[in-house]
Design an enzyme around this catalytic site. Structure first.
Site, PDB file in Angstrom:
ATOM      1  CD  GLU A 143      12.583 -34.618  45.975  1.00 50.22           C
ATOM      2  OE1 GLU A 143      12.720 -34.466  44.747  1.00 50.22           O
ATOM      3  OE2 GLU A 143      13.418 -34.192  46.801  1.00 50.22           O
TER       4      GLU A 143
ATOM      5  N   GLY B 290       2.050 -27.620  35.123  1.00 48.11           N
ATOM      6  CA  GLY B 290       2.377 -28.509  34.003  1.00 48.11           C
ATOM      7  C   GLY B 290       2.468 -29.978  34.391  1.00 48.11           C
TER       8      GLY B 290
ATOM      9  CE1 TYR C 297      15.853 -37.282  42.704  1.00 48.65           C
ATOM     10  CE2 TYR C 297      13.508 -36.756  42.783  1.00 48.65           C
ATOM     11  CZ  TYR C 297      14.824 -36.418  43.024  1.00 48.65           C
ATOM     12  OH  TYR C 297      15.116 -35.220  43.612  1.00 48.65           O
TER      13      TYR C 297
ATOM     14  CG  ASP D  56      18.476 -34.629  40.846  1.00 50.97           C
ATOM     15  OD1 ASP D  56      19.703 -34.859  40.834  1.00 50.97           O
ATOM     16  OD2 ASP D  56      17.981 -33.610  41.367  1.00 50.97           O
TER      17      ASP D  56
END
Ligand code: SF4
Length: 351
Positions: free
Chosen positions: A45, A89, A128, A146
């Site tokens: 996640e 990233g 989340y 999401d």
């Protein structure tokens, strides 16, 4: 008027159509009581934030083979984890990953807590991720929302308020639909529906188990929802990077400060990134400016980098950075923007 969507219809669809993902327990096994590993749910996640499943898969497999549990990750060297994350990233995630692993190891005896309130106290774990771990790994009734889930809810209920203002309403609708049975499978089912059927541009409504309950489908407005507030234009910033190679092949690199963009990652020495970057080479040398520039887009701005290269016959005192032997330097351990600089500086026609 459409009937209220039933979670059971979606679960039946999920039983037949669940995506096969390396961190997931297939619905047939989940129904027999097999549970996903909370470490793997958490890791996946965190990696999936702002990142596609296709990009995450190889990183997930690399991390879980090298650090198979949270204790192993907690004991890892920072530089090794940052290097393994390179290219994925949003590097603050990697720094928080380590902090979180160490918090679980030190404060929870290496066992992920199950409750939302405790999960939310872990570094880098927001509502989340906490809901995903709680529902998927521990079968607690928690609502996972999401971008996929927001899109499905906006369409099911034909919500006209643009995002992000619509978030509270979409959260509330998603929570009202979350069932007490199979909450983990249900969470993954809504995400899968959004990712594979209720897709952003051209949803495949004919394949959707909630078609008869969907207001946007009945109104023919699915592709227009969710509405979004226009995003402000991204500014462009400029910078100068210095690519220095010594006669023995060593290259000059520096580790970026822990805080800020690309924090803790290796990179080439360079200027600040702003409107008018100051030329301040890290070492005395004869510099060549490459005709090509590196362009890269971050969340809030575009970046244009001018590359200056130099060859050094011998060691010279450097203002900042460290020479790293060529055999110890792996370009794959650089963040993408720095990798682009390396690739351009090493293009054969420029050498
Ligand atoms: Fe999305 Fe179409 Fe299903 Fe509605 S019917 S939830 S728009 S895929």
């Amino acid at each position: 008027m459409c009937d209220q969507p039933r979670s059971n219809d979606l679960l039946n669809w999920y039983d037949q159509n669940a995506r096969v993902l390396p961190w997931r327990i297939a619905p047939a096994l989940s129904k027999r009581g097999q549970r996903a590993d909370p470490y793997q749910v958490w890791l996946s996640e965190i990696m999936l934030q702002q990142t596609t499943v296709a990009a995450v898969k190889p990183y997930f497999l690399k991390f879980t083979s090298r650090w198979p549990d949270v204790g192993a990750l907690a004991a890892a060297q920072d530089a090794d984890v940052m290097a393994a994350w390179a290219g994925l990233g949003y590097y603050a995630r990697a720094r928080n990953l380590l902090k979180c692993a160490r918090a679980v190891a030190d404060e929870h005896n290496g066992v992920f807590p199950q409750e939302l309130s405790a999960l939310l106290k872990l570094p880098g774990v927001g509502p989340y991720t906490a809901a995903a771990i709680s529902a998927i790994a521990f079968q607690k009734v928690a609502t996972v929302v999401d971008g996929n889930v927001e899109r499905v809810m906006a369409r099911l209920y034909a919500v006209q308020t643009p995002l992000p203002d619509a978030k509270p309403e979409l959260n509330q609708k998603a929570a009202a639909l979350t069932p007490p049975v199979r909450p983990g499978d249900y969470a993954q089912a809504v995400m899968d529906l959004g990712a594979t059927v209720c897709t952003p541009k051209s949803p495949s409504c004919a394949l959707c188990p909630w078609r008869t309950n969907c207001r946007a489908f009945s109104q023919g407005s699915a592709a227009e929802l969710p509405k979004k507030r226009p995003k402000p234009q991204k500014p462009t910033r400029y910078g100068i990077v210095y690519y220095v190679e010594r006669a023995d092949g060593a290259v000059l690199l520096e580790r970026r400060p822990d805080r800020g963009l690309l924090g803790g990652m290796l990179g080439w020495p360079g200027s600040a990134w702003d409107d008018a970057p100051k030329d301040a080479p890290p070492v005395r040398a004869k510099w060549t400016t490459l005709p090509q520039k590196v362009r890269h887009t971050f969340t809030h701005f575009h970046l244009e980098l001018t590359i200056k290269t130099a060859q050094l016959a011998q060691s010279e005192p450097v203002q900042h950075g460290t020479f790293i032997d060529r055999h110890a330097f792996r370009p794959t351990e650089l963040p993408t923007v720095m990798r682009k600089v390396f690739d351009l500086a090493n293009m054969p026609e420029l050498g």
